[in-house]
Design a protein around this motif. Structure first.
Motif, short mmCIF file in Angstrom:
data_model
loop_
_atom_site.label_atom_id
_atom_site.label_comp_id
_atom_site.label_asym_id
_atom_site.label_seq_id
_atom_site.Cartn_x
_atom_site.Cartn_y
_atom_site.Cartn_z
N LYS A 287 0.84 -1.19 0.00
CA LYS A 287 0.00 0.00 0.00
C LYS A 287 0.88 1.24 0.00
O LYS A 287 1.95 1.27 0.62
CB LYS A 287 -0.93 0.01 1.21
CG LYS A 287 -2.03 -1.04 1.15
CD LYS A 287 -3.00 -0.91 2.32
CE LYS A 287 -4.15 -1.90 2.20
NZ LYS A 287 -5.13 -1.75 3.31
N LEU A 288 0.40 2.28 -0.68
CA LEU A 288 1.10 3.54 -0.78
C LEU A 288 0.35 4.57 0.07
O LEU A 288 -0.85 4.78 -0.13
CB LEU A 288 1.19 4.00 -2.23
CG LEU A 288 1.89 5.33 -2.50
CD1 LEU A 288 3.36 5.29 -2.07
CD2 LEU A 288 1.79 5.70 -3.99
N TRP A 289 1.07 5.21 0.98
CA TRP A 289 0.46 6.18 1.89
C TRP A 289 1.01 7.57 1.61
O TRP A 289 2.20 7.75 1.36
CB TRP A 289 0.75 5.79 3.35
CG TRP A 289 0.18 4.45 3.71
CD1 TRP A 289 0.83 3.24 3.68
CD2 TRP A 289 -1.16 4.17 4.10
NE1 TRP A 289 -0.01 2.23 4.05
CE2 TRP A 289 -1.25 2.77 4.32
CE3 TRP A 289 -2.29 4.95 4.31
CZ2 TRP A 289 -2.42 2.14 4.72
CZ3 TRP A 289 -3.47 4.34 4.72
CH2 TRP A 289 -3.52 2.95 4.92
N MET A 290 0.12 8.55 1.68
CA MET A 290 0.50 9.95 1.51
C MET A 290 0.24 10.69 2.82
O MET A 290 -0.88 10.68 3.34
CB MET A 290 -0.31 10.58 0.37
CG MET A 290 0.01 12.06 0.14
SD MET A 290 -0.91 12.76 -1.27
CE MET A 290 -2.58 12.87 -0.58
N SER A 305 -0.58 3.00 -8.44
CA SER A 305 -0.38 3.15 -9.88
C SER A 305 -0.71 4.56 -10.36
O SER A 305 -0.04 5.09 -11.24
CB SER A 305 -1.25 2.15 -10.66
OG SER A 305 -0.90 0.83 -10.34
N THR A 306 -1.75 5.16 -9.77
CA THR A 306 -2.21 6.47 -10.25
C THR A 306 -1.93 7.61 -9.28
O THR A 306 -1.97 8.77 -9.69
CB THR A 306 -3.73 6.43 -10.49
OG1 THR A 306 -4.41 6.25 -9.23
CG2 THR A 306 -4.10 5.29 -11.43
N GLY A 307 -1.67 7.30 -8.01
CA GLY A 307 -1.47 8.34 -7.02
C GLY A 307 -2.74 8.98 -6.53
O GLY A 307 -2.71 9.93 -5.74
N LYS A 308 -3.89 8.48 -6.96
CA LYS A 308 -5.18 9.05 -6.59
C LYS A 308 -5.63 8.54 -5.22
O LYS A 308 -5.31 7.43 -4.80
CB LYS A 308 -6.24 8.69 -7.64
CG LYS A 308 -6.01 9.36 -9.00
CD LYS A 308 -6.28 10.85 -8.93
CE LYS A 308 -6.29 11.48 -10.32
NZ LYS A 308 -6.67 12.91 -10.27
#
Length: 689
Positions: A287-290, A305-308
């Motif tokens: 998982k990608l966390w911002m 993949s999209t950063g959304k």
């Protein structure tokens, strides 16, 4: 080989061991004022964040403290560790009109040393010394004017930093000590406080950066025109190949600036301020966390993949980009330094009272610039607290990664208090200090983390941040980098461990001897060193020493690598067998100094190849550092710069000698004026015009 050389040979040997020892260290973390002989003060300022307990020992330059720690036993391997840092900073007032306000302070060279001695005759058994003052990053072909962090990722054979423009360096270089090269200066504005969409290893998950765009502090005319406070995060693609990327032209613009690919926005007020995007990829969960936010800090899952933005209840992107329209659970408030006045669902269980203006280290109840680090069993959320004008500090809280809601919190400080909830007992929002002012690294902020590995496989975690060199500041912020270590409780720290080791199996003459442990400080006049948490430790180690004193406008250094391998067993000694010193005029206004070392083996006087020497010299008030590596004939030629004629000489000081096959012995060096050059009694070598 001298007796001291034999001791040094023994301490470098590598072994895993365990023992029950008669060696005892009293008051190891300086929580009381006793047990140590010599001049020191017990300090407990939170700003310096000691790695163990609340207190630490502070020593002025030239001070030595010691204690007798017991008798060495037969067939034991003893490893000693102490943590050290510089404490050269103005301590802000904790109340009144200057509460939390940092002040300009010179960056003084500070060195910390750990020594073991025989108690009966004071002879040295082993020692290790490191520079603990911060290093100012040098930029070749440009200036270090890079606001909002040191945002580093790895691409190909380069490290890339994204800030006001691109900086880069070879991956083989030292990120702290070696210069960065000025890269592309773009005409397109890619936003504030940019964050590469990368994992902890610095690998781009998406070939893009997150940039912030804001419109605030509206004039009455703008309000009359219907313009509203606006903040948003844009995903900005990186085009081309490393090291000089470019970005595309924006697809449009609004009152906040350029539009590329909007990820999240908020219109109407600053609750929250949507900017300062940074990314953390969890390779276990994929998982990608911002992390992002001003006034309060938030965490949001985004598509890798999209950063959304991802709504966890649907697994897809919310229908609107507006923060206030998103369902509960899309975003989580994890850190804060002020009372929340936005949507009720983001309010903490306990909020600050109305008149709250920040804690004793903040001139403003504000925070921004979050970074997220996963290390060991924890997620660490580290934010920038206070005012960028005069009170920024970097502070951290953590959550165990095994908790079901991780990394969405709750995050807690070292006292196990929830960092998003106001603590009425302490009168503040909890957090644990990582980095405050240190030398001329003032108002540090916008932490960024990445990891690399040394040649021996050692993990190295780096902290990138920005700082100012004076308050009030009259120039752009600068980027800087520190190596992070982790204390016994797993918390990150900028304190540096110093190690020495003794093997009585290899040195039976030491058995039964009383041993004294000694801590000492050196460096510039009036510099201060802190020591904490002296302990006997087992296992392999590497003492790390990347930094040196630099000016606010630094020259370009070449210093020892910060990617150390485990040291080999030493088999020989190297020394400077000859030196050639000279000078020559360069035109009518300058002269060029010449300096060559010739390295030899002590056992045979044969020339030695592969010895790296680093020197420091001054021309007036300017400090310069140069290195060379010896060739097959033993020669090590320094490429020194031209010196203005107004200086009749330069004074050369030896900073380090490194040879992978053995130890350096200054006592064997060629003599100048009946004294071995660069030895204890002859530390400076002048070169005249």
């Amino acid at each position: 080989m001298t007796s001291q050389s034999k001791y040094l040979l023994a301490i470098i040997s590598i072994a895993w061991f365990s023992f029950t020892s008669s060696i005892t260290i009293k008051n190891p973390s300086f929580e009381t004022t006793g047990d140590w002989d010599g001049s020191w003060t017990k300090e407990n300022n939170e700003l310096f964040a000691p790695p163990n307990g609340d207190s630490f020992a502070q020593l002025l330059e030239g001070s030595i403290i010691s204690q007798n720690i017991g008798i060495l036993e037969a067939d034991k391997v003893y490893s000693f560790v102490v943590w050290a840092r510089s404490t050269n900073a103005h301590i802000p007032d904790t109340s009144g009109s200057d509460r939390g306000k940092q002040k300009t302070h010179v960056n003084l060279l500070s060195k910390a040393k750990l020594t073991l001695r025989l108690d009966d005759d004071e002879s040295e058994i082993s020692s290790a010394e490191i520079v603990v003052s911060p290093n100012s990053t040098a930029v070749s072909g440009g200036k270090n004017e890079h606001d909002d962090g040191a945002n580093v990722f790895i691409a190909g054979n380069h490290r890339i930093h994204l800030g006001n423009s691109i900086l880069y360096q070879s991956i083989a270089s030292d990120p702290i000590a070696d210069p960065w090269i000025q890269g592309t200066k773009l005409d397109t504005d890619w936003g504030l406080a940019v964050g590469p969409v990368s994992d902890l290893n610095g690998t781009l998950i998406i070939k893009a950066l997150g940039g912030g765009f804001t419109k605030t502090d509206l004039t009455q005319f703008e309000k009359n025109q219907g313009i509203q406070v606006t903040s948003r995060i844009e995903l900005v693609p990186l085009l081309g190949t490393e090291p000089n990327y470019s970005v595309p032209a924006p697809s449009g613009e609004d009152e906040a600036g350029a539009i590329f690919n909007t990820v999240l926005k908020h219109v109407g007020d600053e609750s929250p301020w949507v900017f300062d995007a940074h990314y953390c990829y969890d390779d276990e969960t994929e998982k990608l966390w911002m992390t992002w936010g001003g006034h309060s800090g938030f965490i949001t899952e985004v598509d890798s993949s999209t950063g959304k933005v991802i709504d966890p209840s649907t697994g897809s992107e919310p229908p609107s980009l507006e923060f206030n329209s998103h369902a509960e659970g899309v975003h989580t408030k994890i850190l804060t330094n002020q009372k929340w006045d936005g949507l009720q669902m983001y309010s903490s269980n306990l909020e600050a009272p109305g008149p709250y203006e920040g804690d004793e280290y903040s001139t403003q109840a504000y925070m921004e610039g979050l970074g997220l680090l996963k290390h060991g069993n924890f997620f660490f959320a580290c934010g920038t607290y206070g005012s960028m004008e005069d009170s920024y500090t970097i502070r951290c809280c953590r959550q165990n990664s095994s908790e079901p809601n991780a990394p969405r919190g709750p995050y807690k400080d070292k006292n196990n208090k929830r960092c998003a909830e106001f603590d009425t007992a302490d009168g503040r929002y909890p957090s644990s200090m990582l980095l405050g002012p240190d030398g001329d690294h003032l108002v540090p902020g916008h932490p960024h983390f990445w990891r690399e590995y040394g040649q021996g496989g050692e993990e190295m975690v780096f902290l990138g941040y920005d700082h100012r060199t004076e308050i009030p500041s009259v120039k752009e912020d600068a980027m800087a980098i520190r190596r992070l270590f982790f204390d016994n409780d797993g918390w990150p720290t900028i304190w540096m461990p110093i190690h020495v080791r003794v093997d009585t199996g290899a040195l039976p003459d030491l058995v039964g001897k009383q041993v004294k442990l000694e801590l000492s400080s050196s460096g510039d006049n009036l510099s201060k060193i802190a020591f904490d948490h002296v302990e006997i430790s087992d296992g392999q180690f590497t003492t790390y020493n990347p930094t040196t004193q630099m000016t606010a406008e630094p020259t370009i250094p070449t210093l020892p690598t910060s990617m150390p391998t485990l040291p080999p067993v030493l088999t020989a000694t190297v020394y400077i067998g000859d030196i050639i010193v000279g000078s020559a005029p360069v035109g009518s206004k300058k002269w060029k100094p010449n300096l060559t070392f010739y390295f030899m083996k002590s056992s045979s006087a044969d020339p030695v190849k592969g010895v790296k020497a680093t020197i420091q010299f001054t021309a007036g008030s300017k400090l310069k550092i140069k290195s060379c590596k010896s060739k097959s004939n033993g020669s090590c030629v320094f490429k020194l710069p031209n010196i203005p004629n107004k200086f009749d000489s330069i004074d050369v000081v030896l900073k380090s000698i490194k040879w992978k096959n053995g130890e350096y012995n200054s006592g064997l060096n060629v003599e100048f004026d009946n004294c071995p050059v660069f030895s204890k009694d002859c530390e400076t070598l002048p070169i005249f015009k």
